[in-house]
Design a protein around this motif. Sequence first.
Motif, short mmCIF file in Angstrom:
data_model
loop_
_atom_site.label_atom_id
_atom_site.label_comp_id
_atom_site.label_asym_id
_atom_site.label_seq_id
_atom_site.Cartn_x
_atom_site.Cartn_y
_atom_site.Cartn_z
N THR A 129 0.82 -1.22 0.00
CA THR A 129 0.00 0.00 0.00
C THR A 129 0.85 1.26 0.00
O THR A 129 1.99 1.27 0.48
N GLY A 130 0.26 2.30 -0.56
CA GLY A 130 0.87 3.62 -0.58
C GLY A 130 -0.13 4.64 -0.08
O GLY A 130 -1.34 4.41 -0.11
N ASP A 131 0.37 5.76 0.37
CA ASP A 131 -0.48 6.83 0.91
C ASP A 131 -1.32 7.47 -0.20
O ASP A 131 -0.83 7.74 -1.29
N LEU A 132 -2.59 7.72 0.11
CA LEU A 132 -3.48 8.36 -0.86
C LEU A 132 -3.18 9.85 -1.02
O LEU A 132 -3.54 10.44 -2.03
N ASP A 133 -2.56 10.46 -0.03
CA ASP A 133 -2.06 11.82 -0.18
C ASP A 133 -0.84 11.98 0.70
O ASP A 133 -0.44 11.04 1.40
N SER A 134 -0.21 13.13 0.66
CA SER A 134 1.05 13.29 1.38
C SER A 134 0.89 13.58 2.87
O SER A 134 1.87 13.72 3.59
N THR A 135 -0.36 13.65 3.36
CA THR A 135 -0.63 13.73 4.80
C THR A 135 -1.70 12.68 5.13
O THR A 135 -2.83 13.03 5.48
N PHE A 150 -6.94 14.66 8.14
CA PHE A 150 -8.03 15.03 7.24
C PHE A 150 -7.91 16.52 6.96
O PHE A 150 -8.19 17.36 7.83
N ASP A 151 -7.45 16.84 5.75
CA ASP A 151 -7.19 18.23 5.36
C ASP A 151 -7.37 18.35 3.85
O ASP A 151 -7.85 17.44 3.20
N ASN A 152 -6.98 19.47 3.30
CA ASN A 152 -7.13 19.67 1.85
C ASN A 152 -5.86 19.33 1.07
O ASN A 152 -5.76 19.64 -0.12
N GLN A 153 -4.90 18.66 1.69
CA GLN A 153 -3.66 18.29 1.00
C GLN A 153 -3.94 17.40 -0.20
O GLN A 153 -3.25 17.47 -1.22
N TYR A 154 -4.94 16.55 -0.10
CA TYR A 154 -5.34 15.69 -1.22
C TYR A 154 -5.54 16.52 -2.49
O TYR A 154 -5.05 16.16 -3.57
N PHE A 155 -6.22 17.65 -2.38
CA PHE A 155 -6.48 18.49 -3.55
C PHE A 155 -5.21 19.19 -4.03
O PHE A 155 -5.00 19.32 -5.24
N LYS A 156 -4.37 19.60 -3.10
CA LYS A 156 -3.08 20.19 -3.47
C LYS A 156 -2.25 19.18 -4.24
O LYS A 156 -1.58 19.52 -5.23
N ASP A 157 -2.28 17.92 -3.80
CA ASP A 157 -1.54 16.86 -4.49
C ASP A 157 -2.08 16.64 -5.91
O ASP A 157 -1.30 16.44 -6.85
N LEU A 158 -3.40 16.69 -6.07
CA LEU A 158 -3.97 16.52 -7.41
C LEU A 158 -3.51 17.63 -8.35
O LEU A 158 -3.15 17.37 -9.50
N VAL A 159 -3.51 18.86 -7.86
CA VAL A 159 -3.07 20.00 -8.66
C VAL A 159 -1.61 19.82 -9.08
O VAL A 159 -1.21 20.21 -10.18
N SER A 160 -0.82 19.20 -8.23
CA SER A 160 0.62 18.98 -8.50
C SER A 160 0.91 17.70 -9.26
O SER A 160 2.08 17.35 -9.46
N GLY A 161 -0.13 16.96 -9.69
CA GLY A 161 0.08 15.72 -10.44
C GLY A 161 0.51 14.55 -9.57
O GLY A 161 1.13 13.61 -10.04
N ARG A 162 0.12 14.60 -8.28
CA ARG A 162 0.51 13.54 -7.35
C ARG A 162 -0.70 12.81 -6.77
O ARG A 162 -0.70 12.43 -5.59
N GLY A 163 -1.70 12.59 -7.59
CA GLY A 163 -2.84 11.78 -7.16
C GLY A 163 -2.49 10.31 -7.24
O GLY A 163 -1.93 9.86 -8.24
N PHE A 164 -2.77 9.56 -6.19
CA PHE A 164 -2.42 8.13 -6.17
C PHE A 164 -3.28 7.34 -7.15
O PHE A 164 -2.76 6.62 -8.00
N LEU A 165 -4.57 7.47 -7.06
CA LEU A 165 -5.49 6.72 -7.93
C LEU A 165 -5.82 7.52 -9.20
O LEU A 165 -5.95 8.74 -9.15
N ASN A 166 -5.99 6.82 -10.28
CA ASN A 166 -6.42 7.47 -11.52
C ASN A 166 -7.75 8.18 -11.31
O ASN A 166 -7.95 9.30 -11.79
N SER A 167 -8.67 7.54 -10.59
CA SER A 167 -9.98 8.14 -10.35
C SER A 167 -9.88 9.44 -9.57
O SER A 167 -10.76 10.29 -9.68
N ASP A 168 -8.81 9.60 -8.81
CA ASP A 168 -8.58 10.87 -8.11
C ASP A 168 -7.95 11.90 -9.06
O ASP A 168 -8.45 13.00 -9.21
N GLN A 169 -6.85 11.52 -9.70
CA GLN A 169 -6.12 12.46 -10.54
C GLN A 169 -6.97 12.98 -11.69
O GLN A 169 -6.86 14.14 -12.07
N THR A 170 -7.87 12.17 -12.19
CA THR A 170 -8.71 12.58 -13.31
C THR A 170 -9.65 13.74 -12.93
O THR A 170 -10.10 14.48 -13.80
N LEU A 171 -9.90 13.90 -11.64
CA LEU A 171 -10.74 15.02 -11.21
C LEU A 171 -10.09 16.35 -11.53
O LEU A 171 -10.77 17.35 -11.76
N TYR A 172 -8.76 16.37 -11.58
CA TYR A 172 -8.04 17.59 -11.95
C TYR A 172 -7.61 17.59 -13.41
O TYR A 172 -7.74 18.58 -14.10
#
Length: 172
Positions: free
Chosen positions: A80-86, A90-112
């Motif tokens: 397993t790997g982390d879904l976001d860098s924190t 529970f914060d908005n880092q997930y969205f910051k990661d998507l903007v930076s091209g660091r979404g773990f799942l395709n279904s996440d990264q495709t949102l950006y």
Amino acid sequence: MPSPRATASALIDLFSEFNLSVKDLVALSGSHSIGNGRCFSIVFRLYNQSGTGRPDPVMEPKFREKLDKLCPIGGDGNVTGDLDSTPHVFDNQYFKDLVSGRGFLNSDQTLYSSNGTTREYVQQFSTDQEAFFKAFVEGMVKMGDLQSGRPGEIRRNCRIINSPPVEILMKS
């Protein structure tokens, strides 16, 4: 549960079947701010995105290197790997990661990366954590109001519906 390979348009269609908006979709996807995903769910992104035999071109190069080491070809798909860098906050880092091209799942990264309406919400939530929290609460309330004819449950494993409880009969 949507597939980790799902595209933004497929996710929009799925959520709309339950009268959930694009904003609800993006906000609820923010639940991936905590937790882990399995290599099995991302190896196609690393080595054969869309059947090209190549990695997902939107993935940030250093992030891809990290995932290549974590999830090598022929490696253990259950690692397993982390879904976001924190992953424990529970914060908005997930969205910051998507903007930076660091979404773990395709279904996440495709949102950006899809450049559609989901991208607007990802951008908003990446810079405004309070807006994300408010939208997440609203989406959770809507999901809680869905009527499926079955009682809800907290799953022990998010991919599998819990087994029904076993009734134990006592002899008298």
